[in-house]
Enzyme design. Structure first.
Site, PDB file in Angstrom:
ATOM      1  N   LYS A 112     -38.690 -12.518  51.395  1.00 49.55           N
ATOM      2  CA  LYS A 112     -38.174 -12.443  50.030  1.00 49.55           C
ATOM      3  C   LYS A 112     -37.685 -13.821  49.554  1.00 49.55           C
ATOM      4  O   LYS A 112     -37.891 -14.205  48.418  1.00 49.55           O
ATOM      5  CB  LYS A 112     -37.012 -11.447  49.948  1.00 49.55           C
ATOM      6  N   LYS A 172     -33.390  -4.917  45.748  1.00 54.14           N
ATOM      7  CA  LYS A 172     -34.063  -4.622  47.023  1.00 54.14           C
ATOM      8  C   LYS A 172     -33.399  -5.380  48.166  1.00 54.14           C
ATOM      9  O   LYS A 172     -32.818  -6.453  47.971  1.00 54.14           O
ATOM     10  CB  LYS A 172     -35.550  -4.952  46.942  1.00 54.14           C
ATOM     11  N   ARG A 229     -51.813  -8.225  46.303  1.00 49.57           N
ATOM     12  CA  ARG A 229     -51.708  -9.001  47.538  1.00 49.57           C
ATOM     13  C   ARG A 229     -52.856 -10.002  47.566  1.00 49.57           C
ATOM     14  O   ARG A 229     -54.023  -9.635  47.469  1.00 49.57           O
ATOM     15  CB  ARG A 229     -51.787  -8.051  48.745  1.00 49.57           C
ATOM     16  N   ARG A 233     -52.267  -3.231  44.250  1.00 54.02           N
ATOM     17  CA  ARG A 233     -51.729  -1.960  44.746  1.00 54.02           C
ATOM     18  C   ARG A 233     -51.035  -1.281  43.567  1.00 54.02           C
ATOM     19  O   ARG A 233     -49.981  -1.730  43.112  1.00 54.02           O
ATOM     20  CB  ARG A 233     -50.800  -2.225  45.918  1.00 54.02           C
ATOM     21  N   ARG A 290     -43.073   1.268  42.713  1.00 53.37           N
ATOM     22  CA  ARG A 290     -43.522   0.510  43.892  1.00 53.37           C
ATOM     23  C   ARG A 290     -45.018   0.694  44.077  1.00 53.37           C
ATOM     24  O   ARG A 290     -45.511   1.820  44.138  1.00 53.37           O
ATOM     25  CB  ARG A 290     -42.785   0.997  45.154  1.00 53.37           C
ATOM     26  N   ASP A 341     -47.501 -11.846  47.198  1.00 56.62           N
ATOM     27  CA  ASP A 341     -47.439 -10.664  46.339  1.00 56.62           C
ATOM     28  C   ASP A 341     -47.227 -11.146  44.912  1.00 56.62           C
ATOM     29  O   ASP A 341     -46.266 -11.870  44.634  1.00 56.62           O
ATOM     30  CB  ASP A 341     -46.296  -9.741  46.763  1.00 56.62           C
ATOM     31  N   GLU A 392     -43.096 -12.178  46.385  1.00 52.47           N
ATOM     32  CA  GLU A 392     -42.810 -12.378  47.811  1.00 52.47           C
ATOM     33  C   GLU A 392     -43.919 -13.231  48.423  1.00 52.47           C
ATOM     34  O   GLU A 392     -45.050 -13.235  47.943  1.00 52.47           O
ATOM     35  CB  GLU A 392     -42.770 -11.045  48.580  1.00 52.47           C
ATOM     36  N   ASN A 427     -45.373 -13.246  52.186  1.00 56.33           N
ATOM     37  CA  ASN A 427     -45.279 -12.536  53.458  1.00 56.33           C
ATOM     38  C   ASN A 427     -45.909 -13.348  54.573  1.00 56.33           C
ATOM     39  O   ASN A 427     -47.075 -13.741  54.477  1.00 56.33           O
ATOM     40  CB  ASN A 427     -46.001 -11.187  53.347  1.00 56.33           C
TER      41      ASN A 427
END
Length: 319
Positions: free
Chosen positions: A129, A164, A214, A229, A237, A277, A285, A287
């Site tokens: 994050k 979050k 992604r 997504r 979400r 993301d 984000e 990752n």
């Protein structure tokens, strides 16, 4: 270097419990086995340190493309990790104390010449994050705080926000607080453990309805297709783990601009496999622990993302 000589270790969640249909680590293992690599299976608790040397309880692994029987494990043996050429660190978050300790142990193997993907220093430095916040030009308005008054002031300024945790994955613990602020006190209390834990607040991005995309980078280079997504009805979400559906799309001009902003640091840190993301125009984000979505993009586009990663690993081992 003949490919048959590559001894590849994998540290992962129990292979018996994975989601066979979409697990990214399986794609990496299938591709490795097809190249003649010898596979060595480990879970986080199998790692140990003895007199400053990295060891692990390893089991020979064979993988199959069979939804009813996707792996076979041999007998375990405790061996020095220096016997391996490379290790894929694919343990899913949360990035808790045990995860961090495992990364430290892999750091000893790294110093003994084992190539760890992703590098341990980067795994320790790049909170999924927080890492994105080093590129504020790429991010929507974001706050990290534990104090309720600071978090409430951010909500008052932006009206529509997402709260979050900093260590979650798969969409767990994500709350959408609208302009009316319903339940904001309870949400802040729960996520911050009554002010004891830092959390993230971000301005809500309505573009989430088109999906949270992604984008995968292999050795700093983007795969030309992302996976949008798309949240199910009534959800904020998009995570596949939260019931979103994945639709592959080509990268946009804005996506390529965002990638160019982060590429120099990703290369500098030696990050081999990274998932950005992106919602609308913004990175939410970065990752680095165990990015996913390889199988969905491969299935929809005919790509071979795991093959690209193995090519990159082989180049590093050869050099």
């Amino acid at each position: 270097m003949s490919q048959s000589t590559v001894h590849l270790g994998v540290v992962m969640d129990p292979i018996s419990d994975i989601a066979y249909k979409k697990d990214t680590t399986m794609a990496m293992l299938w591709a490795s086995q097809e190249r003649g690599y010898t596979l060595h299976y480990m879970e986080q608790e199998d790692l140990f340190l003895n007199a400053g040397q990295a060891y692990a309880r390893m089991r020979p692994l064979t993988v199959h493309r069979d939804p009813n029987h996707w792996y076979d494990l041999g007998e375990p043996s405790a061996r020095p990790m220096a016997e391996l050429d490379a290790v894929l660190m694919r343990k899913d978050p949360p990035v808790d104390a045990e995860f961090t300790n495992a990364v430290h142990l892999l750091g000893f193997a790294e110093r003994e010449g084992v190539f760890i993907v992703n590098p341990t220093a980067a795994l320790l430095q790049c909170n999924e994050k927080l890492f994105a916040q080093q590129f504020p030009q790429c991010c929507a308005p974001t706050l990290v705080a534990s104090r309720a008054d600071v978090l409430r002031a951010f909500h008052a300024e932006h009206g529509d926000v997402i709260f979050k945790p900093l260590d979650g994955m798969g969409g767990t613990g994500i709350f959408h607080i609208g302009p009316e602020g319903r339940n904001i006190g309870a949400v802040i209390e729960q996520l911050t453990l009554r002010g004891q834990r830092q959390i993230m607040a971000q301005r809500y991005l309505p573009a989430i309805k088109e999906g949270d995309t992604r984008i995968l980078l292999v050795d700093g280079e983007p795969v030309p297709y992302g996976l949008a997504r798309i949240p199910s009805a009534g959800e904020t979400r998009g995570n596949l783990a939260a019931g979103g559906r994945g639709v592959s799309r080509e990268l946009t001009e804005r996506d390529h601009w965002l990638i160019q902003q982060v590429q120099p640091m990703i290369r500098e840190k030696g990050l081999m496999f990274v998932g950005l993301d992106v919602i609308g125009d913004y990175i939410t984000e970065i990752n680095v622990t165990s990015p996913t979505c390889v199988r969905e993009i491969d299935d929809q586009r005919g790509t071979d993302i795991a093959g690209l990663l193995l090519d990159a690993i082989e180049r590093r081992l050869a050099s």
